[in-house]
Every structure is written in C-alpha cells, then in structure tokens.
Design a protein around this motif. Structure first.
Motif, PDB file in Angstrom:
ATOM      1  N   GLN A 142       7.464  -2.716   0.423  1.00 48.75           N
ATOM      2  CA  GLN A 142       7.581  -1.787  -0.701  1.00 48.75           C
ATOM      3  C   GLN A 142       8.869  -0.988  -0.581  1.00 48.75           C
TER       4      GLN A 142
ATOM      5  N   ARG B 108       8.400   7.410  -5.600  1.00 51.24           N
ATOM      6  CA  ARG B 108       8.312   6.265  -6.512  1.00 51.24           C
ATOM      7  C   ARG B 108       8.206   5.015  -5.650  1.00 51.24           C
TER       8      ARG B 108
ATOM      9  N   SER C 108       7.455   0.897  -5.392  1.00 47.44           N
ATOM     10  CA  SER C 108       7.414  -0.378  -6.108  1.00 47.44           C
ATOM     11  C   SER C 108       7.416  -1.510  -5.087  1.00 47.44           C
ATOM     12  N   ASN C 109       6.708  -2.580  -5.411  1.00 51.91           N
ATOM     13  CA  ASN C 109       6.643  -3.733  -4.523  1.00 51.91           C
ATOM     14  C   ASN C 109       7.951  -4.514  -4.559  1.00 51.91           C
TER      15      ASN C 109
ATOM     16  N   SER D 187       2.851  -7.222  -8.667  1.00 54.44           N
ATOM     17  CA  SER D 187       3.275  -6.327  -9.737  1.00 54.44           C
ATOM     18  C   SER D 187       4.476  -5.506  -9.265  1.00 54.44           C
ATOM     19  N   THR D 188       5.475  -5.433 -10.098  1.00 53.63           N
ATOM     20  CA  THR D 188       6.659  -4.634  -9.779  1.00 53.63           C
ATOM     21  C   THR D 188       6.650  -3.296 -10.528  1.00 53.63           C
ATOM     22  N   THR D 189       5.532  -2.980 -11.169  1.00 53.62           N
ATOM     23  CA  THR D 189       5.424  -1.696 -11.870  1.00 53.62           C
ATOM     24  C   THR D 189       5.352  -0.571 -10.845  1.00 53.62           C
ATOM     25  N   PRO D 190       6.228   0.410 -10.926  1.00 55.24           N
ATOM     26  CA  PRO D 190       6.227   1.474  -9.911  1.00 55.24           C
ATOM     27  C   PRO D 190       5.038   2.419 -10.075  1.00 55.24           C
ATOM     28  N   SER D 191       4.634   2.975  -8.970  1.00 57.14           N
ATOM     29  CA  SER D 191       3.604   4.021  -8.963  1.00 57.14           C
ATOM     30  C   SER D 191       4.216   5.296  -8.408  1.00 57.14           C
ATOM     31  N   TYR D 192       3.695   6.438  -8.841  1.00 57.65           N
ATOM     32  CA  TYR D 192       4.268   7.732  -8.472  1.00 57.65           C
ATOM     33  C   TYR D 192       3.219   8.593  -7.775  1.00 57.65           C
TER      34      TYR D 192
END
Length: 245
Positions: free
Chosen positions: A99, A207, A209-210, A222-227
């Motif tokens: 990540q 932030r 992201s994978n 999934s490459t959608t970032p998480s916060y």
C-alpha cells in the motif's frame, strides 16, 4: 701467524673491552605516555568496550525471540533501542507492504483582522517524495521523519483515534509539531490569508491506496483510496509562533 693475526688476537682476547649493546628502540603509542596517562587510556578503553558490549547485548535481545530476559527486562531493552536504534525486518519480509500511504494536513488560520480561514490539504508525503526523487544522498529526515511519526501515532492509538497508553499523547504532539513546521515552511499562512496570521488548529489525515499488481498478474485489487481523518488539534502558542508572519 703474521702481525695482523697477532693484533687481531689481542683485540679479541679476554682483556679486550666489551662492545656496548645496541640502543633500545624508543617506545611508541600508549607505551610512550607517562604512567598516569596510560591508566586514563586503559580506563577509557574499558568504558568503551563495556558500552559496546552492552549495546550489542541490547540489540541482540531486541531482535531475538521472546525469552526469559526480555520478559523480565523488556521495558529496559525498549528504552535503550527506541527510537534511535530501532531494527526491523521489512526488507526481508515474505509479505512486504503493498500500500501507498501519504500523510496530508490542513490548518485553520487566524488572520490579523480576526477572521478564521481554512487552508487546503497539503500532501506532505508527496513533498518528501519530490525532495528525494533524483537526490543521490537524501537525508534521514526526508526519508523517514514523517513516515515514522505516522507509524508512531498508529501504534499508540486505536481505530477511533483514541490514545492507548502514555505514549499516545507524545505521538500526537510529535505529529502535530511536524505538521505545523511543514505548513510554516510551505508558507501556508500567507498563501491562505494573502498576508499575516497564525495557525490555530491543524488536522491530519492519511490517504491509503493499494499498489496496482504487475501487468502479468491476474490479481485484481481496488485502487480507490481510503482516508483516515484525525480530529482537529489545537496548536499551543509556543508551536504556533513558528507560523506567525
């Protein structure tokens, strides 16, 4: 027997004077010092040797599997090792990190006319990355300061961002100070207010992201970032002084 042989026998007879011994080699190094200085050097070397042995022993106990000594004196070992001599095996881990984590910060600024404005998000990790890119000898600060501050915070807080143990408040203070100093370095106050002001509160978020898999891999991620947003922290006056213009 000729005259020369007779003279030679006379010189080497029992009554001939003995030849002086060759001069002794002059002493060098520690041996050339007076006795009291030799004692001082010996004591200093002994202290250094003991310190090295203690350090190596602490490092061995730190990386060794749990044992009777670490169970009894684990706190002393950790106090010796952290944070300057920390060791980890992430380089050789069978499952390395997959990540990308970037640390971002924004601030609430009090202007000179009494208004409160909020800055945009500053990506501090991206700034460090740009400073390292193309730099053959990046500093330890550029590489690790922000990352270690975030790891320190995560390790001392639960999922609700509540501190766990006494080191929790210390990690908050450390991360907050870094954020304020970076905002001051980026001149965030002037960029937001167009003039003077001071930072009153800061908010930090991560932030995550994978890392995309390689093209030849069939793995789908999934490459959608998480916060992860932390609460607003009030900046003490002595720290806010760094952001005053």
């Amino acid at each position: 027997m000729n005259a020369y042989d007779e003279g030679s026998d006379a010189r080497h007879g029992p009554d001939a004077p003995a030849e002086p011994p060759p001069p002794a080699d002059p002493r060098s190094g520690v041996a050339a010092l007076p006795l009291r200085y030799q004692v001082v050097v010996a004591v200093a070397l002994a202290v250094v040797a003991i310190g090295v042995c203690v350090h190596l022993g602490m490092m061995f106990l730190h990386v060794a599997p749990p044992n009777t000594v670490t169970k009894e004196h684990g706190r002393a070992v950790d106090d010796w090792v952290y944070p300057e001599f920390e060791q980890n095996w992430k380089l050789f881990a069978p499952n390395p990190l997959q990540q990308n984590i970037s640390i971002q910060v924004r601030a609430q600024v009090r202007t000179t006319d009494g208004m409160t404005l909020t800055t945009g998000w500053y990506d501090l990790s991206a700034e460090d990355g740009r400073a390292i890119d193309g730099n053959l000898l990046p500093s330890h600060t550029q590489q690790n300061e922000l990352r270690r501050a975030w790891d320190f915070f995560v390790a001392t807080h639960d999922g609700e961002n509540r501190p766990v143990g006494l080191r929790g408040s210390l990690s908050e203070s450390y991360l907050r100070r870094i954020a304020v100093l970076r905002l001051d370095r980026d001149d965030a106050v002037r960029a937001t207010t167009g003039g003077g002001g001071a930072v009153e509160r800061v908010q930090v978020r991560s932030r995550t992201s994978n890392v995309p898999p390689p093209e030849w891999s069939r793995e789908k991620v999934s490459t959608t970032p998480s916060y992860r947003e932390l609460p607003w922290w009030k900046v003490p006056r002595d720290e806010a002084a760094g952001g005053v213009r």
